[in-house]
Design an enzyme around this catalytic site. Structure first.
Site, mmCIF file in Angstrom:
data_model
loop_
_atom_site.group_PDB
_atom_site.id
_atom_site.type_symbol
_atom_site.label_atom_id
_atom_site.label_comp_id
_atom_site.label_asym_id
_atom_site.label_seq_id
_atom_site.Cartn_x
_atom_site.Cartn_y
_atom_site.Cartn_z
ATOM 1 N N CYS A 1 1.226 -0.875 -0.005
ATOM 2 C CA CYS A 1 -0.215 0.058 0.083
ATOM 3 C C CYS A 1 0.768 1.321 -0.118
ATOM 4 O O CYS A 1 0.876 2.664 -0.875
ATOM 5 C CB CYS A 1 -1.074 0.122 0.691
ATOM 6 S SG CYS A 1 0.107 0.004 2.987
ATOM 7 N N HIS B 1 -3.026 0.165 6.950
ATOM 8 C CA HIS B 1 -2.878 0.232 5.630
ATOM 9 C C HIS B 1 -2.930 2.062 5.272
ATOM 10 O O HIS B 1 -3.843 2.456 6.131
ATOM 11 C CB HIS B 1 -4.079 -0.660 5.335
ATOM 12 C CG HIS B 1 -4.342 -1.191 4.105
ATOM 13 N ND1 HIS B 1 -3.470 -1.150 3.009
ATOM 14 C CD2 HIS B 1 -5.846 -0.319 2.935
ATOM 15 C CE1 HIS B 1 -4.300 -1.668 1.450
ATOM 16 N NE2 HIS B 1 -5.178 -0.894 2.364
ATOM 17 N N HIS C 1 -6.105 2.425 -3.554
ATOM 18 C CA HIS C 1 -5.040 1.793 -3.194
ATOM 19 C C HIS C 1 -5.023 0.170 -3.121
ATOM 20 O O HIS C 1 -5.199 0.070 -4.365
ATOM 21 C CB HIS C 1 -6.226 1.391 -0.885
ATOM 22 C CG HIS C 1 -6.775 0.237 -1.147
ATOM 23 N ND1 HIS C 1 -7.173 -0.202 -0.039
ATOM 24 C CD2 HIS C 1 -8.018 0.424 -2.003
ATOM 25 C CE1 HIS C 1 -8.037 -1.413 0.053
ATOM 26 N NE2 HIS C 1 -8.709 -1.071 -1.626
#
Length: 122
Positions: free
Chosen positions: A29, A82, A94
């Site tokens: 990510c 994240h 993402h």
């Protein structure tokens, strides 16, 4: 930047998740965000989710604009693990661990159970 952001997302769509990766063979990510900010905004940003979270000014997700950061604290976790980039109308792009680079909706059933924290980079 909107057009270049869309082009970048198109080029990276579906790139698989790979821990430590930051190219079109595989990305995590923060690697995805690192490249996105480099190519779309011409900016160097921190390479890890932790470092990005420390660098960002926390804000309410209602105050997010396109290009801001969306941090996720997954259910049962204590900390941010994240990060994605906010688009609009509750959507963010993402590198998902299960599905690779994609757009998700913060109000989807799965994401409603997670905690979101907005972030603005100085």
């Amino acid at each position: 930047a909107d057009v270049s952001l869309v082009r970048f997302m198109d080029a990276w769509w579906g790139v698989p998740h790979k821990i430590g990766g930051s190219d079109q063979q595989g990305t995590d990510c923060s690697g995805f965000l690192f490249r996105l900010y480099q190519e779309v905004y011409g900016r160097e940003i921190p390479r890890t989710t932790d470092a990005l979270f420390k660098a960002a000014t926390v804000c309410d997700t209602a105050d997010l604009v396109m290009g801001d950061l969306v941090f996720v604290v997954f259910q049962g976790r204590q900390k941010v693990s994240h990060v994605g980039v906010y688009l609009q109308n509750g959507r963010f792009v993402h590198a998902s661990t299960s599905k690779g680079v994609r757009i998700d909706y913060m109000r989807d059933t799965y994401y409603r159970k997670q905690k979101f924290i907005g972030g603005k980079l100085p």
